[in-house]
Motif scaffolding. Structure first.
Motif, PDB file in Angstrom:
ATOM      1  N   THR A 107       0.879  -1.164   0.000  1.00 42.25           N
ATOM      2  CA  THR A 107       0.000   0.000   0.000  1.00 42.25           C
ATOM      3  C   THR A 107       0.923   1.223   0.000  1.00 42.25           C
ATOM      4  OG1 THR A 107      -0.119   0.281   2.398  1.00 42.25           O
ATOM      5  CG2 THR A 107      -1.702  -1.258   1.412  1.00 42.25           C
ATOM      6  N   PRO A 108       0.380   2.426  -0.101  1.00 36.90           N
ATOM      7  CA  PRO A 108       1.257   3.603  -0.042  1.00 36.90           C
ATOM      8  C   PRO A 108       2.051   3.706   1.258  1.00 36.90           C
ATOM      9  CG  PRO A 108      -0.851   4.213  -0.999  1.00 36.90           C
ATOM     10  CD  PRO A 108      -0.994   2.786  -0.513  1.00 36.90           C
ATOM     11  N   LYS A 109       1.571   3.059   2.340  1.00 35.12           N
ATOM     12  CA  LYS A 109       2.239   3.198   3.633  1.00 35.12           C
ATOM     13  C   LYS A 109       2.896   1.926   4.155  1.00 35.12           C
ATOM     14  CE  LYS A 109      -0.754   6.902   5.173  1.00 35.12           C
ATOM     15  NZ  LYS A 109      -1.616   7.426   6.205  1.00 35.12           N
ATOM     16  N   GLU A 110       2.547   0.757   3.599  1.00 38.09           N
ATOM     17  CA  GLU A 110       3.043  -0.507   4.151  1.00 38.09           C
ATOM     18  C   GLU A 110       3.402  -1.492   3.051  1.00 38.09           C
ATOM     19  OE1 GLU A 110       0.988  -2.240   7.689  1.00 38.09           O
ATOM     20  OE2 GLU A 110      -0.552  -0.767   7.147  1.00 38.09           O
ATOM     21  N   ALA A 111       4.243  -2.451   3.421  1.00 36.21           N
ATOM     22  CA  ALA A 111       4.578  -3.563   2.538  1.00 36.21           C
ATOM     23  C   ALA A 111       4.595  -4.833   3.370  1.00 36.21           C
ATOM     24  CB  ALA A 111       5.929  -3.347   1.879  1.00 36.21           C
ATOM     25  N   LEU A 112       4.131  -5.908   2.764  1.00 36.05           N
ATOM     26  CA  LEU A 112       4.050  -7.192   3.443  1.00 36.05           C
ATOM     27  C   LEU A 112       4.481  -8.288   2.478  1.00 36.05           C
ATOM     28  CD1 LEU A 112       2.950  -8.953   5.867  1.00 36.05           C
ATOM     29  CD2 LEU A 112       0.767  -8.987   4.612  1.00 36.05           C
ATOM     30  N   ASP A 113       5.413  -9.135   2.909  1.00 32.82           N
ATOM     31  CA  ASP A 113       5.747 -10.327   2.132  1.00 32.82           C
ATOM     32  C   ASP A 113       4.604 -11.326   2.298  1.00 32.82           C
ATOM     33  OD1 ASP A 113       8.202  -9.316   1.315  1.00 32.82           O
ATOM     34  OD2 ASP A 113       9.282 -10.227   2.991  1.00 32.82           O
ATOM     35  N   VAL A 114       4.181 -11.946   1.186  1.00 26.94           N
ATOM     36  CA  VAL A 114       3.078 -12.900   1.236  1.00 26.94           C
ATOM     37  C   VAL A 114       3.533 -14.249   0.696  1.00 26.94           C
ATOM     38  CG1 VAL A 114       1.255 -11.152   1.107  1.00 26.94           C
ATOM     39  CG2 VAL A 114       2.170 -12.133  -1.011  1.00 26.94           C
ATOM     40  N   ALA A 115       2.857 -15.304   1.184  1.00 26.33           N
ATOM     41  CA  ALA A 115       3.153 -16.666   0.742  1.00 26.33           C
ATOM     42  C   ALA A 115       1.861 -17.476   0.799  1.00 26.33           C
ATOM     43  CB  ALA A 115       4.219 -17.296   1.639  1.00 26.33           C
ATOM     44  N   PHE A 116       1.585 -18.179  -0.279  1.00 25.01           N
ATOM     45  CA  PHE A 116       0.361 -18.965  -0.384  1.00 25.01           C
ATOM     46  C   PHE A 116       0.677 -20.347  -0.948  1.00 25.01           C
ATOM     47  CE2 PHE A 116      -0.586 -14.508  -1.457  1.00 25.01           C
ATOM     48  CZ  PHE A 116      -1.440 -14.185  -0.424  1.00 25.01           C
ATOM     49  N   ARG A 117      -0.099 -21.333  -0.563  1.00 25.45           N
ATOM     50  CA  ARG A 117      -0.130 -22.626  -1.266  1.00 25.45           C
ATOM     51  C   ARG A 117      -1.159 -22.456  -2.376  1.00 25.45           C
ATOM     52  NH1 ARG A 117      -1.155 -26.719   3.691  1.00 25.45           N
ATOM     53  NH2 ARG A 117       0.519 -25.997   5.026  1.00 25.45           N
ATOM     54  N   THR A 118      -0.854 -22.947  -3.552  1.00 26.43           N
ATOM     55  CA  THR A 118      -1.708 -22.657  -4.704  1.00 26.43           C
ATOM     56  C   THR A 118      -1.878 -23.859  -5.621  1.00 26.43           C
ATOM     57  OG1 THR A 118      -0.986 -20.361  -4.673  1.00 26.43           O
ATOM     58  CG2 THR A 118      -1.947 -21.151  -6.713  1.00 26.43           C
ATOM     59  N   THR A 119      -3.115 -24.076  -6.032  1.00 23.94           N
ATOM     60  CA  THR A 119      -3.440 -25.063  -7.051  1.00 23.94           C
ATOM     61  C   THR A 119      -4.190 -24.349  -8.165  1.00 23.94           C
ATOM     62  OG1 THR A 119      -3.618 -26.823  -5.414  1.00 23.94           O
ATOM     63  CG2 THR A 119      -4.690 -27.208  -7.531  1.00 23.94           C
ATOM     64  N   ARG A 120      -3.787 -24.603  -9.406  1.00 20.74           N
ATOM     65  CA  ARG A 120      -4.467 -24.049 -10.577  1.00 20.74           C
ATOM     66  C   ARG A 120      -4.748 -25.194 -11.541  1.00 20.74           C
ATOM     67  NH1 ARG A 120      -5.065 -18.910  -9.888  1.00 20.74           N
ATOM     68  NH2 ARG A 120      -3.609 -17.849  -8.506  1.00 20.74           N
ATOM     69  N   TRP A 121      -6.031 -25.367 -11.868  1.00 25.53           N
ATOM     70  CA  TRP A 121      -6.483 -26.463 -12.719  1.00 25.53           C
ATOM     71  C   TRP A 121      -7.000 -25.863 -14.022  1.00 25.53           C
ATOM     72  CZ3 TRP A 121     -11.460 -29.668 -11.406  1.00 25.53           C
ATOM     73  CH2 TRP A 121     -11.629 -30.680 -12.352  1.00 25.53           C
ATOM     74  N   PHE A 122      -6.411 -26.292 -15.123  1.00 31.99           N
ATOM     75  CA  PHE A 122      -6.786 -25.819 -16.450  1.00 31.99           C
ATOM     76  C   PHE A 122      -7.433 -26.957 -17.236  1.00 31.99           C
ATOM     77  CE2 PHE A 122      -3.631 -22.867 -15.075  1.00 31.99           C
ATOM     78  CZ  PHE A 122      -3.876 -21.673 -15.734  1.00 31.99           C
ATOM     79  N   VAL A 123      -8.361 -26.595 -18.109  1.00 38.39           N
ATOM     80  CA  VAL A 123      -8.987 -27.557 -19.020  1.00 38.39           C
ATOM     81  C   VAL A 123      -8.880 -27.001 -20.438  1.00 38.39           C
ATOM     82  CG1 VAL A 123     -10.561 -28.549 -17.316  1.00 38.39           C
ATOM     83  CG2 VAL A 123     -11.288 -26.557 -18.640  1.00 38.39           C
ATOM     84  N   ARG A 124      -8.882 -27.905 -21.399  1.00 31.47           N
ATOM     85  CA  ARG A 124      -8.884 -27.469 -22.788  1.00 31.47           C
ATOM     86  C   ARG A 124     -10.329 -27.456 -23.280  1.00 31.47           C
ATOM     87  NH1 ARG A 124      -4.592 -28.747 -26.911  1.00 31.47           N
ATOM     88  NH2 ARG A 124      -4.199 -30.543 -25.600  1.00 31.47           N
ATOM     89  N   LYS A 125     -10.787 -26.283 -23.671  1.00 29.75           N
ATOM     90  CA  LYS A 125     -12.138 -26.102 -24.205  1.00 29.75           C
ATOM     91  C   LYS A 125     -12.024 -25.407 -25.556  1.00 29.75           C
ATOM     92  CE  LYS A 125     -14.931 -27.321 -20.752  1.00 29.75           C
ATOM     93  NZ  LYS A 125     -16.209 -27.912 -20.723  1.00 29.75           N
ATOM     94  N   ASP A 126     -12.642 -25.976 -26.544  1.00 33.42           N
ATOM     95  CA  ASP A 126     -12.634 -25.386 -27.890  1.00 33.42           C
ATOM     96  C   ASP A 126     -11.216 -25.063 -28.354  1.00 33.42           C
ATOM     97  OD1 ASP A 126     -15.461 -25.502 -27.941  1.00 33.42           O
ATOM     98  OD2 ASP A 126     -15.568 -23.581 -26.872  1.00 33.42           O
ATOM     99  N   GLY A 127     -10.273 -25.945 -28.029  1.00 41.60           N
ATOM    100  CA  GLY A 127      -8.899 -25.805 -28.489  1.00 41.60           C
ATOM    101  C   GLY A 127      -8.019 -24.870 -27.684  1.00 41.60           C
ATOM    102  N   SER A 128      -8.553 -24.253 -26.623  1.00 39.91           N
ATOM    103  CA  SER A 128      -7.762 -23.329 -25.805  1.00 39.91           C
ATOM    104  C   SER A 128      -7.739 -23.788 -24.356  1.00 39.91           C
ATOM    105  CB  SER A 128      -8.378 -21.925 -25.851  1.00 39.91           C
ATOM    106  OG  SER A 128      -8.321 -21.402 -27.152  1.00 39.91           O
ATOM    107  N   TRP A 129      -6.626 -23.536 -23.689  1.00 39.12           N
ATOM    108  CA  TRP A 129      -6.499 -23.851 -22.273  1.00 39.12           C
ATOM    109  C   TRP A 129      -7.085 -22.712 -21.454  1.00 39.12           C
ATOM    110  CZ3 TRP A 129      -5.376 -28.484 -20.464  1.00 39.12           C
ATOM    111  CH2 TRP A 129      -4.759 -29.398 -21.319  1.00 39.12           C
ATOM    112  N   ARG A 130      -8.003 -23.076 -20.537  1.00 39.59           N
ATOM    113  CA  ARG A 130      -8.657 -22.101 -19.676  1.00 39.59           C
ATOM    114  C   ARG A 130      -8.615 -22.600 -18.230  1.00 39.59           C
ATOM    115  NH1 ARG A 130      -7.935 -19.319 -23.399  1.00 39.59           N
ATOM    116  NH2 ARG A 130      -9.452 -18.443 -24.815  1.00 39.59           N
ATOM    117  N   GLN A 131      -8.459 -21.667 -17.308  1.00 39.80           N
ATOM    118  CA  GLN A 131      -8.441 -22.036 -15.898  1.00 39.80           C
ATOM    119  C   GLN A 131      -9.866 -22.363 -15.447  1.00 39.80           C
ATOM    120  OE1 GLN A 131      -6.285 -20.614 -11.806  1.00 39.80           O
ATOM    121  NE2 GLN A 131      -6.430 -19.151 -13.451  1.00 39.80           N
TER     122      GLN A 131
END
Length: 153
Positions: A107-131
């Motif tokens: 933010t204009p006044k603060e900074a914070l280091d962040v850490a997340f566990r993340t899963t992203r699942w994509f599928v192919r629809k109509d020839g394109s990969w979408r999340q």
């Protein structure tokens, strides 16, 4: 998959094959640029997609997901993350990335280091990969409380 990437933040050169890694790179490019139109292009539209994380809660359908991104992008906090320590597996019509995100919330006044566990699942629809789905979680409750305070005030 043998892609030789150890981190993805959206600045990587895409392979240009329209594959799931290109879609992942494009997701992080759009997210880190606060580009809602870019996110719309990489997420599956309609009622099918879902998201679950400690900031936005459970969101179902692209419209709810887009609403969450809009609130984040229009707020005073700017979030930049990179995906790392990830695995990748898939088949002809689905692909799963499981790993961690690290970055910063400022933010204009603060900074914070962040850490997340993340899963992203994509599928192919109509020839394109979408999340289709994103799940995020946090190991550090203090970081989560500080992050929520910076995002929501």
């Amino acid at each position: 998959m043998n892609w030789h990437l150890t981190e993805v933040d959206g600045d990587e050169t895409k392979r240009g094959d329209g594959g799931p890694l290109d879609a992942l790179i494009e997701f992080y490019r759009a997210f880190n640029a606060a580009d809602l139109a870019g996110l719309r292009a990489v997420w599956l539209g309609g009622a099918e997609p879902s998201m679950d994380n400690p900031i936005g809660g459970i969101r179902r359908g692209w419209e709810q997901i887009a609403e969450g991104y809009s609130k984040l992008f229009e707020g005073q906090a700017k979030v930049q993350v990179a995906f790392h320590d990830f695995t990748s597996q898939g088949a002809d019509d689905w692909h799963l990335f499981v790993g961690r995100e690290r970055g910063a919330c400022r933010t204009p006044k603060e900074a914070l280091d962040v850490a997340f566990r993340t899963t992203r699942w994509f599928v192919r629809k109509d020839g394109s990969w979408r999340q289709l789905h994103h799940h995020g979680s946090v190991e550090d409750p203090k970081m989560l409380a500080d992050y929520r305070r910076l995002i929501f005030g």
